[in-house]
Design an enzyme around this catalytic site. Structure first.
Site, short mmCIF file in Angstrom:
data_model
loop_
_atom_site.label_atom_id
_atom_site.label_comp_id
_atom_site.label_asym_id
_atom_site.label_seq_id
_atom_site.Cartn_x
_atom_site.Cartn_y
_atom_site.Cartn_z
CB CYS B 78 -1.00 0.09 1.04
SG CYS B 78 -2.33 1.21 0.98
CG HIS B 169 -3.13 -3.22 3.61
ND1 HIS B 169 -2.20 -2.79 4.01
CD2 HIS B 169 -4.09 -2.44 3.10
CE1 HIS B 169 -2.43 -1.50 3.82
NE2 HIS B 169 -3.41 -1.36 3.37
CD GLU B 171 -0.20 -5.16 5.97
OE1 GLU B 171 -0.23 -5.92 4.83
OE2 GLU B 171 -0.79 -3.97 5.92
#
Lengths: 293, 188
Positions: B78, B169, B171
């Site tokens: 991002c 994302h 994560e």
């Protein structure tokens, strides 16, 4: 493509971690905040210190002010609605705000109930004084928590009290047997399913930020060291004598909160902080943290 | 032992550290130039690209990261992807210009336009549940850039040699495949 899932709401809160969210009342302030490294701005008609001075009913800001601020910056823009005032929240969502703060700083619209935040596409942040209050708000759909502190005072004592209370509550849950969790959920007045998650993970299921009384880089570092994952600074910046320099110093203090050499460097040369008012000296009816439950 | 750093200036760096630790990879937060010395790879996380722009140059410089990236693996997610690319029209953001890709910041609008989508991976048959938060768009890529993930014909993850960038994302999910890909195909 799925929009506005809880995952996406908490996702934005995750992106704001390690940052400073600053209260701004006009385009110039918003630009100063963005230039100084604010991770988001809170668009307001009046900052909390002035809300205290002016008195009267504090409501959602004029949408035009919020829109102008939204156009002026590229970072996320937040705005406040009154506790329980879901119509104000609907207007803010329609306006395309990035985050709504259902805030005790404004005059509550409902003294019994908070907004059912799951129904909204936009994420919400809410204030809390202890773990029970945090988990009730998360149960209603809040995607981020913050301490209430005592907004507009420049006095950090309440934010410290609230952050310690939340963390102490979490540590207690972690030590309990499964048999004890239901009784604790009852005592906290919190949804059992979330109590279970917190007991397992040892942290809130949403990011936990600090707010209410932060006025200096040292205040910001203190809250981060106590476990806050980011900080809100309301009156502390634009009620000080050097907003741009102070804003930048607080941003650095949040990233390097554990490094006294950096904290010393950014604290040197700042002009006076906001004068403030001891939270203890406020009469009961002026204590904003007592609004909501 | 391989060690990965996660730029910890601002943003979702803890989530990246959690995923790397779950893969038993030694991982540390990076805030100072000296932190880069012992690393085999670096992740630049999501967050606000303006904030990371503003803070690089204090205890850790653009040049430090730029030099690191000449030989070592870097993965930007991002905001991290924005910093790795070039040609961003927003003067508030500075870029490292590491990847031959033009990235548009916050290309989908405000938070209510943020979304999740199953994206197609070039290296696996099963799609990846990707979370897009005020996400950037990859507008144009050079010939030396490979598309690693896409949806509706648009590239959302790209690779250029030892450099990797994602508009979403990885994560924020429990799926570790993208991080494993970075470890196996970008980190030596």
């Amino acid at each position: 493509m799925e929009k506005s899932s809880y995952e996406v709401k908490v996702g934005l809160a995750e992106m704001l971690k390690g940052g400073v969210i600053m209260d701004v009342t006009n385009v110039d302030q918003a630009k100063i905040a963005e230039d100084a490294g604010a991770v988001a701005v809170m668009a307001l008609e009046r900052i909390p210190a002035d809300i205290r001075t002016y008195g009267g009913i504090a409501r959602m800001s004029n949408p035009e002010i919020i829109l102008k601020i939204k156009e002026a910056v590229s970072i996320p823009v937040m705005a406040k609605c009154r506790i329980g005032h879901f119509a104000e929240a609907q207007i803010l969502e329609e306006l395309g705000i990035d985050f709504i703060d259902e805030s005790e700083v404004l005059t509550p619209a409902d003294e019994e109930n908070h907004i059912w935040k799951h129904d909204f596409k936009v994420p919400f942040v809410c204030g809390c004084r202890d773990l029970g209050e945090a988990l009730r708000r998360i149960g209603e759909g809040a995607a981020m928590m913050r301490t209430k502190g005592e907004a507009g005072t420049g006095d950090i004592v309440e934010a410290v009290r609230h952050m310690r209370a939340v963390n102490r509550g979490i540590r207690c849950l972690q030590m309990m047997d499964k048999e004890e969790l239901m009784a604790e959920a009852k005592r906290l007045g919190a949804p059992f399913s979330i109590v279970e998650i917190v007991a397992q993970k040892g942290k809130l299921p949403v990011p936990n930020f600090a707010a209410g009384g932060i006025a200096t880089p040292a205040d910001a570092s203190l809250m981060m060291q106590l476990g806050a994952e980011a900080v809100f600074v309301g009156s502390g910046i634009f009620k000080s004598e050097d907003p741009a320099a102070r804003a930048e110093a607080i941003v650095k203090a949040v990233t390097y909160y554990h490094d006294p050499a950096v904290l010393l460097e950014v604290s040197k040369g700042l002009k006076d902080a906001m004068i403030g008012k001891p939270a203890k000296e406020l009469p009961d009816e002026e204590q904003l943290a007592k609004r909501g439950w | 032992m391989t060690q990965i750093g996660v730029l910890a200036i601002q943003g979702a760096f803890c989530k990246h550290l959690d995923i790397l630790h779950s893969l038993h990879v030694k991982a540390i937060p990076v805030k100072y130039a000296k932190d880069l010395e012992s690393l085999d790879g670096l992740i630049i996380p999501g967050g606000e690209s303006t904030v990371i722009t503003r803070q690089l140059g204090f205890r850790l410089s653009w040049e430090d990261i730029y030099h690191f990236a000449q030989e070592k693996a870097v993965f930007g997610t991002c905001a991290g992807l924005i910093l790795m690319g070039k040609g961003c029209s927003d003067p508030r953001v500075r870029q490292l210009g590491l990847m031959n890709a033009i990235i548009e910041r916050n290309a989908y609008g405000s938070q209510i336009e943020s979304f999740t989508e199953d994206v197609t991976l070039s290296f696996d048959t099963y799609p990846f549940h990707a979370v897009f938060i005020r996400a950037p768009k990859i507008l144009k890529i050079g010939k030396d850039v490979e598309i690693i993930a896409s949806f509706q014909g648009e590239a959302v993850m790209i690779q250029q040699g030892h450099l990797l960038g994602a508009a979403f994302h990885p994560e924020l999910t429990n799926d570790t495949r993208v991080h494993e890909y970075f470890m196996h195909h970008c980190v030596n």
